[in-house]
Motif scaffolding. Structure first.
Motif, PDB file in Angstrom:
ATOM      1  N   GLY A  30       0.812  -1.213   0.000  1.00  0.00           N
ATOM      2  CA  GLY A  30       0.000   0.000   0.000  1.00  0.00           C
ATOM      3  C   GLY A  30       0.847   1.265   0.000  1.00  0.00           C
ATOM      4  N   ASN A  31       0.230   2.326  -0.391  1.00  0.00           N
ATOM      5  CA  ASN A  31       0.896   3.625  -0.352  1.00  0.00           C
ATOM      6  C   ASN A  31       0.706   4.231   1.026  1.00  0.00           C
ATOM      7  N   THR A  32       1.702   4.149   1.862  1.00  0.00           N
ATOM      8  CA  THR A  32       1.624   4.791   3.165  1.00  0.00           C
ATOM      9  C   THR A  32       2.266   6.158   3.059  1.00  0.00           C
ATOM     10  N   PRO A  33       1.638   7.169   3.659  1.00  0.00           N
ATOM     11  CA  PRO A  33       2.219   8.511   3.563  1.00  0.00           C
ATOM     12  C   PRO A  33       3.571   8.547   4.269  1.00  0.00           C
ATOM     13  N   ALA A  34       4.476   9.317   3.718  1.00  0.00           N
ATOM     14  CA  ALA A  34       5.808   9.451   4.309  1.00  0.00           C
ATOM     15  C   ALA A  34       5.704  10.194   5.636  1.00  0.00           C
ATOM     16  N   ALA A  35       6.451   9.727   6.606  1.00  0.00           N
ATOM     17  CA  ALA A  35       6.473  10.386   7.910  1.00  0.00           C
ATOM     18  C   ALA A  35       7.218  11.711   7.778  1.00  0.00           C
ATOM     19  N   PRO A  36       6.773  12.741   8.494  1.00  0.00           N
ATOM     20  CA  PRO A  36       7.486  14.019   8.446  1.00  0.00           C
ATOM     21  C   PRO A  36       8.917  13.842   8.954  1.00  0.00           C
ATOM     22  N   ASP A  37       9.826  14.617   8.424  1.00  0.00           N
ATOM     23  CA  ASP A  37      11.212  14.481   8.888  1.00  0.00           C
ATOM     24  C   ASP A  37      11.350  15.044  10.299  1.00  0.00           C
ATOM     25  N   THR A  38      12.473  14.746  10.924  1.00  0.00           N
ATOM     26  CA  THR A  38      12.671  15.129  12.316  1.00  0.00           C
ATOM     27  C   THR A  38      12.705  16.645  12.504  1.00  0.00           C
ATOM     28  N   GLY A  39      13.148  17.391  11.483  1.00  0.00           N
ATOM     29  CA  GLY A  39      13.142  18.851  11.583  1.00  0.00           C
ATOM     30  C   GLY A  39      11.730  19.401  11.707  1.00  0.00           C
ATOM     31  N   VAL A  40      10.809  18.855  10.911  1.00  0.00           N
ATOM     32  CA  VAL A  40       9.404  19.275  10.987  1.00  0.00           C
ATOM     33  C   VAL A  40       8.831  18.896  12.347  1.00  0.00           C
ATOM     34  N   LEU A  41       9.108  17.679  12.795  1.00  0.00           N
ATOM     35  CA  LEU A  41       8.591  17.235  14.095  1.00  0.00           C
ATOM     36  C   LEU A  41       9.113  18.109  15.227  1.00  0.00           C
ATOM     37  N   ARG A  42      10.389  18.477  15.161  1.00  0.00           N
ATOM     38  CA  ARG A  42      10.968  19.337  16.196  1.00  0.00           C
ATOM     39  C   ARG A  42      10.283  20.698  16.217  1.00  0.00           C
ATOM     40  N   MET A  62       7.262  21.435  15.100  1.00  0.00           N
ATOM     41  CA  MET A  62       5.878  21.265  15.561  1.00  0.00           C
ATOM     42  C   MET A  62       5.841  21.130  17.086  1.00  0.00           C
ATOM     43  N   ARG A  63       6.838  20.447  17.643  1.00  0.00           N
ATOM     44  CA  ARG A  63       6.913  20.297  19.098  1.00  0.00           C
ATOM     45  C   ARG A  63       7.164  21.639  19.770  1.00  0.00           C
ATOM     46  N   ILE A  64       7.984  22.483  19.166  1.00  0.00           N
ATOM     47  CA  ILE A  64       8.230  23.824  19.704  1.00  0.00           C
ATOM     48  C   ILE A  64       6.917  24.607  19.770  1.00  0.00           C
ATOM     49  N   ALA A  65       6.135  24.528  18.695  1.00  0.00           N
ATOM     50  CA  ALA A  65       4.856  25.237  18.653  1.00  0.00           C
ATOM     51  C   ALA A  65       3.880  24.664  19.680  1.00  0.00           C
ATOM     52  N   ARG A  66       3.809  23.340  19.771  1.00  0.00           N
ATOM     53  CA  ARG A  66       2.886  22.720  20.720  1.00  0.00           C
ATOM     54  C   ARG A  66       3.295  23.037  22.158  1.00  0.00           C
ATOM     55  N   ASP A  67       4.582  23.025  22.434  1.00  0.00           N
ATOM     56  CA  ASP A  67       5.063  23.394  23.772  1.00  0.00           C
ATOM     57  C   ASP A  67       4.698  24.833  24.114  1.00  0.00           C
ATOM     58  N   ALA A  68       4.794  25.722  23.138  1.00  0.00           N
ATOM     59  CA  ALA A  68       4.415  27.122  23.365  1.00  0.00           C
ATOM     60  C   ALA A  68       2.927  27.211  23.709  1.00  0.00           C
ATOM     61  N   MET A  69       2.090  26.451  22.996  1.00  0.00           N
ATOM     62  CA  MET A  69       0.650  26.458  23.296  1.00  0.00           C
ATOM     63  C   MET A  69       0.389  25.866  24.672  1.00  0.00           C
ATOM     64  N   ASP A  70       1.135  24.835  25.062  1.00  0.00           N
ATOM     65  CA  ASP A  70       0.965  24.239  26.391  1.00  0.00           C
ATOM     66  C   ASP A  70       1.388  25.195  27.498  1.00  0.00           C
ATOM     67  N   ARG A  71       2.424  25.979  27.258  1.00  0.00           N
ATOM     68  CA  ARG A  71       2.903  26.933  28.262  1.00  0.00           C
ATOM     69  C   ARG A  71       1.999  28.149  28.381  1.00  0.00           C
ATOM     70  N   GLU A  72       1.494  28.637  27.260  1.00  0.00           N
ATOM     71  CA  GLU A  72       0.772  29.908  27.230  1.00  0.00           C
ATOM     72  C   GLU A  72      -0.712  29.721  26.944  1.00  0.00           C
ATOM     73  N   TRP A  73      -1.283  28.611  27.400  1.00  0.00           N
ATOM     74  CA  TRP A  73      -2.669  28.258  27.094  1.00  0.00           C
ATOM     75  C   TRP A  73      -3.674  29.291  27.569  1.00  0.00           C
ATOM     76  N   ALA A  74      -3.370  30.010  28.628  1.00  0.00           N
ATOM     77  CA  ALA A  74      -4.329  30.980  29.164  1.00  0.00           C
ATOM     78  C   ALA A  74      -4.231  32.339  28.470  1.00  0.00           C
ATOM     79  N   ALA A 124       7.436  28.496  15.034  1.00  0.00           N
ATOM     80  CA  ALA A 124       7.848  27.241  14.411  1.00  0.00           C
ATOM     81  C   ALA A 124       8.565  27.478  13.084  1.00  0.00           C
ATOM     82  N   GLY A 125       8.516  28.704  12.578  1.00  0.00           N
ATOM     83  CA  GLY A 125       9.204  29.039  11.345  1.00  0.00           C
ATOM     84  C   GLY A 125       8.409  28.758  10.083  1.00  0.00           C
ATOM     85  N   TYR A 126       7.067  28.797  10.191  1.00  0.00           N
ATOM     86  CA  TYR A 126       6.210  28.520   9.036  1.00  0.00           C
ATOM     87  C   TYR A 126       5.193  29.641   8.854  1.00  0.00           C
ATOM     88  N   SER A 127       4.626  29.711   7.660  1.00  0.00           N
ATOM     89  CA  SER A 127       3.493  30.603   7.452  1.00  0.00           C
ATOM     90  C   SER A 127       2.293  29.994   8.163  1.00  0.00           C
TER      91      SER A 127
END
Length: 139
Positions: free
Chosen positions: A2-14, A16-28, A40-43
């Motif tokens: 089957g055609n499985t989608p390619a996993a994002p590279d570690t740079g993208v994951l890192r 995304m984690r920076i962005a998610r951590d920011a949301m977890d810290r500044e949720w209020a 995260a360095g994206y549009s």
């Protein structure tokens, strides 16, 4: 095979984690998707697409879910009104808060509080919660 989608590279994951951590810290805080995306360095649009691909939900849905989880803790333990909790966890509209809360838990915040509180347990005074959360200003 089957055609499985390619996993994002570690740079993208890192990033995304920076962005998610920011949301977890500044949720209020009032969080803007464009500002979180910039961290995260994206549009904005590319970030929303990548975040959804990596975590299975949009950044807005993730943040709302985390805010509702924190509201559940406050409803169980704090002696604050639903409106105070709504504002404390970062929602600006009581109607939106109650709608999202019911979508996630299946009950209104008031129903949740009634069911979640243990009989005889005393609630944390609201003034302590507000002091902890930075709700008092030095004006």
């Amino acid at each position: 095979m089957g055609n499985t989608p390619a996993a994002p590279d570690t740079g993208v994951l890192r990033r995304m984690r920076i962005a998610r951590d920011a949301m977890d810290r500044e949720w209020a805080e009032p969080l803007d998707v464009a500002a979180v995306a910039a961290r995260a360095g994206y549009s904005r649009y590319h970030f929303v697409r990548l975040f959804s691909e990596v975590y299975g939900e949009t950044p807005g849905a993730y943040l709302a879910r985390r805010r509702i989880e924190r509201a559940q803790d406050l409803l169980r333990t704090a002696n604050l009104t639903v409106t105070e909790i709504c504002l404390l966890v970062g929602f600006t509209s009581l109607g939106t808060f109650c709608t999202r809360f019911k979508e996630q838990t299946g009950m209104t915040p008031t129903e949740f509080r009634r069911r979640a509180r243990t009989p005889g347990a005393s609630a944390i005074p609201g003034c302590f919660v507000l002091l902890w959360a930075g709700g008092f200003r030095k004006d």
